[in-house]
Design a protein around this motif. Structure first.
Motif, PDB file in Angstrom:
ATOM      1  N   PRO A 106       0.827  -1.227   0.000  1.00  0.00           N
ATOM      2  CA  PRO A 106       0.000   0.000   0.000  1.00  0.00           C
ATOM      3  C   PRO A 106       0.854   1.267   0.000  1.00  0.00           C
ATOM      4  O   PRO A 106       0.435   2.302  -0.502  1.00  0.00           O
ATOM      5  N   HIS A 107       2.074   1.133   0.533  1.00  0.00           N
ATOM      6  CA  HIS A 107       2.991   2.270   0.564  1.00  0.00           C
ATOM      7  C   HIS A 107       3.266   2.776  -0.861  1.00  0.00           C
ATOM      8  O   HIS A 107       3.221   3.982  -1.123  1.00  0.00           O
ATOM      9  N   TRP A 108       3.513   1.833  -1.785  1.00  0.00           N
ATOM     10  CA  TRP A 108       3.812   2.230  -3.174  1.00  0.00           C
ATOM     11  C   TRP A 108       2.591   2.824  -3.858  1.00  0.00           C
ATOM     12  O   TRP A 108       2.707   3.790  -4.608  1.00  0.00           O
ATOM     13  N   ILE A 109       1.442   2.235  -3.582  1.00  0.00           N
ATOM     14  CA  ILE A 109       0.202   2.751  -4.205  1.00  0.00           C
ATOM     15  C   ILE A 109      -0.025   4.190  -3.744  1.00  0.00           C
ATOM     16  O   ILE A 109      -0.308   5.076  -4.558  1.00  0.00           O
ATOM     17  N   LYS A 110       0.153   4.407  -2.445  1.00  0.00           N
ATOM     18  CA  LYS A 110      -0.064   5.752  -1.888  1.00  0.00           C
ATOM     19  C   LYS A 110       0.942   6.750  -2.486  1.00  0.00           C
ATOM     20  O   LYS A 110       0.587   7.882  -2.822  1.00  0.00           O
ATOM     21  N   ARG A 111       2.193   6.286  -2.630  1.00  0.00           N
ATOM     22  CA  ARG A 111       3.227   7.176  -3.162  1.00  0.00           C
ATOM     23  C   ARG A 111       2.961   7.566  -4.622  1.00  0.00           C
ATOM     24  O   ARG A 111       3.325   8.663  -5.060  1.00  0.00           O
ATOM     25  N   LEU A 112       2.364   6.611  -5.352  1.00  0.00           N
ATOM     26  CA  LEU A 112       2.183   6.861  -6.796  1.00  0.00           C
ATOM     27  C   LEU A 112       0.839   7.511  -7.141  1.00  0.00           C
ATOM     28  O   LEU A 112       0.654   7.962  -8.276  1.00  0.00           O
ATOM     29  N   ARG A 113      -0.089   7.556  -6.205  1.00  0.00           N
ATOM     30  CA  ARG A 113      -1.419   8.140  -6.491  1.00  0.00           C
ATOM     31  C   ARG A 113      -1.351   9.580  -7.019  1.00  0.00           C
ATOM     32  O   ARG A 113      -2.108   9.936  -7.913  1.00  0.00           O
ATOM     33  N   PRO A 114      -0.462  10.428  -6.479  1.00  0.00           N
ATOM     34  CA  PRO A 114      -0.445  11.819  -6.979  1.00  0.00           C
ATOM     35  C   PRO A 114      -0.063  11.955  -8.452  1.00  0.00           C
ATOM     36  O   PRO A 114      -0.183  13.032  -9.010  1.00  0.00           O
ATOM     37  N   MET A 115       0.375  10.848  -9.073  1.00  0.00           N
ATOM     38  CA  MET A 115       0.689  10.917 -10.510  1.00  0.00           C
ATOM     39  C   MET A 115      -0.488  11.427 -11.321  1.00  0.00           C
ATOM     40  O   MET A 115      -0.324  12.104 -12.324  1.00  0.00           O
ATOM     41  N   ARG A 116      -1.705  11.055 -10.866  1.00  0.00           N
ATOM     42  CA  ARG A 116      -2.915  11.492 -11.597  1.00  0.00           C
ATOM     43  C   ARG A 116      -2.969  13.016 -11.699  1.00  0.00           C
ATOM     44  O   ARG A 116      -3.332  13.572 -12.725  1.00  0.00           O
ATOM     45  N   TRP A 117      -2.612  13.679 -10.583  1.00  0.00           N
ATOM     46  CA  TRP A 117      -2.674  15.151 -10.594  1.00  0.00           C
ATOM     47  C   TRP A 117      -1.630  15.720 -11.546  1.00  0.00           C
ATOM     48  O   TRP A 117      -1.894  16.681 -12.264  1.00  0.00           O
ATOM     49  N   LEU A 118      -0.445  15.091 -11.517  1.00  0.00           N
ATOM     50  CA  LEU A 118       0.624  15.591 -12.392  1.00  0.00           C
ATOM     51  C   LEU A 118       0.252  15.386 -13.855  1.00  0.00           C
ATOM     52  O   LEU A 118       0.471  16.260 -14.703  1.00  0.00           O
ATOM     53  N   ILE A 119      -0.338  14.221 -14.162  1.00  0.00           N
ATOM     54  CA  ILE A 119      -0.738  13.936 -15.549  1.00  0.00           C
ATOM     55  C   ILE A 119      -1.818  14.929 -15.983  1.00  0.00           C
ATOM     56  O   ILE A 119      -1.769  15.486 -17.087  1.00  0.00           O
TER      57      ILE A 119
END
Lengths: 72, 400
Positions: free
Chosen positions: B292-305
């Motif tokens: 879950p740590h990786w999922i949480k870390r990568l979630r903000p990618m949506r905002w950047l995209i």
């Protein structure tokens, strides 16, 4: 499968999708093909050259068959 | 994502889009097509004058005689509205009312759809034809019907307006096409899908969720091929008046309303690509379970995209930046092979990791989420502010 393998596969998947987004955007960025110039004057030199190079038939009528009920 | 960083990202994106809109407005007012581009559309001309007259046109000369004119359709009354807004063309016309050339000038259509018109030679079909003809035989390009119809209406209306006014040719009246196109059946089916999605989201019965997903897939996916999408959001950010398929805007409006009401039923149930991912995941026994740590870390990618895509598509006017979403590609016959392969890859990946696209990449989902969070921030902050004020009042603080 150990968790680190799951993590590694997941990160690879994410990386592949990011590359995919870049690839799709890049391949969609195609320039518009310029339109065919219309009513261009017939160029006899070009036609002669195309005939010489075999791109045009010297006897185009041979390639067509008159259908029943047509012609005349 | 840390809050200051999120606020900075939003502000930079909005500033970039605003600057892009100002720059485009200024360019549209001042930029003029190169004489060579116009001469390519008027092959018998040996010179072209500056734009003049009413309606405005570029008179084309052979020697000293005017043999026709070039025109920018956006300088005449616009009628053609595609998916991404108004379309504009450069058109060559002779004095007898014959079209001598057509070239795209400005458009914000999805590049894949617009390219299919160019590749099918759609614009060449106008060339050599007289404006007195009906053009009824000029069928739309399959898979890009709205764009083709908008282009045809725009080209014929602009050319006929100029030919009738400048050369006094007797021509059929200018045809206009409605800004919104729909049929009662497709509008009713879209409404049913959205209502079903809301019901499934609230009632939370497994069978109802499946009915909702399958209905969305059949109606919004296979039949209509419409969904809320980034090109629509980019068009709104470019301050363009919406038009085209009414269903697409009904879906976007409904999705936005659901987000504002903090009931994200569109993403959960009505999005056809979301439904496909969900079905693929539920039918696959093997699962990918990252930390879950990786999922949480990568979630903000949506905002950047989302920020990068909007800045590029709405700010810099680079339309392909908003055209990478895989939603429609699986249901359209004119999608480029690369986008179909990309959509299939995401779908297969989603079979092992639930809603891979929605959770980490989807910019449309991120935009709806932003709307939802913005509203929730207002709702949460108001009671907090009220409590703060009340506590200060209790203490007799004059500045509260």
């Amino acid at each position: 499968m150990p968790e680190r393998w799951h993590n590694a596969l997941f990160l690879l998947l994410v990386l592949a999708v990011l590359i995919g987004i870049g690839g799709v955007v890049a391949t969609q960025d195609r320039p518009n093909i310029p339109p065919r110039a219309a009513m261009r004057t017939i160029d006899p030199l070009l036609i002669d050259r195309q005939l010489r190079e075999g791109h045009l038939s010297k006897h185009p009528a041979r390639h067509f068959r008159v259908l029943d009920g047509e012609g005349g | 994502m840390p809050r200051p960083f999120a606020i900075a990202l939003i502000l930079v994106t909005v500033a970039f889009i605003a600057a892009g809109n100002l720059w485009r407005a200024q360019r549209a007012a001042t930029e003029s097509p190169a004489p060579e581009a116009l001469l390519a559309l008027l092959p018998n001309a040996d010179g072209i004058d500056d734009e003049n007259g009413e309606p405005p046109c570029f008179p084309a000369r052979s020697g000293k005689m005017e043999i026709g004119a070039g025109l920018r359709s956006d300088h005449l009354d616009p009628v053609g509205v595609g998916y991404g807004g108004e379309l504009s063309f450069l058109i060559g016309l002779d004095r007898e009312g014959r079209i001598t050339g057509v070239a795209p000038w400005r458009h914000s259509e999805t590049p894949a759809y617009f390219s299919s018109l160019v590749e099918e030679g759609y614009f060449n079909r106008f060339v050599g034809r007289n404006l007195a003809e009906t053009f009824d035989d000029l069928d739309a390009v399959s898979g890009a019907t709205i764009t083709s119809d908008a282009a045809k209406a725009e080209i014929l209306a602009a050319a006929r307006q100029l030919a009738a006014t400048r050369y006094q040719l007797p021509l059929p009246p200018v045809e206009t096409i409605p800004r919104w196109r729909t049929t009662p059946e497709s509008l009713a089916a879209t409404t049913v899908v959205l209502i079903l999605a809301l019901l499934a989201y609230h009632i939370k019965r497994r069978w109802l969720r499946w009915v909702s997903w399958l209905t969305s897939l059949a109606v919004l996916g296979v039949w209509l091929n419409q969904s809320a999408s980034l090109p629509q959001i980019a068009a709104l950010a470019r301050l363009e008046t919406p038009g085209g398929a009414l269903e697409a805007w009904v879906i976007l409006s409904a999705a936005a309303l659901m987000a504002v009401a903090r009931r994200p039923a569109y993403c959960a149930q009505a999005c056809p690509f979301g439904a496909l991912q969900e079905i693929a995941y539920r039918l696959t026994p093997a699962k990918l379970k990252p930390s879950p740590h990786w999922i949480k870390r990568l979630r903000p990618m949506r905002w950047l995209i989302l920020a990068a895509a909007l800045a590029a598509a709405a700010g810099a006017g680079y339309a392909p930046a908003a055209s990478f979403e895989p939603f429609g590609s699986l249901f359209s016959r004119t999608t480029p092979a690369t986008l179909v392969a990309f959509a299939l890859f995401i779908l297969v990946s989603s079979a092992f990791f639930r809603r891979l696209w929605c959770r980490l990449f989807c910019p449309t989902g991120a935009c709806l989420d932003l709307l939802s969070r913005g509203v929730s921030r207002v709702k949460i902050d108001e009671p907090a502010a009220a409590r703060h004020t009340a506590s200060h009042e209790k203490r007799g603080d004059a500045h509260a």
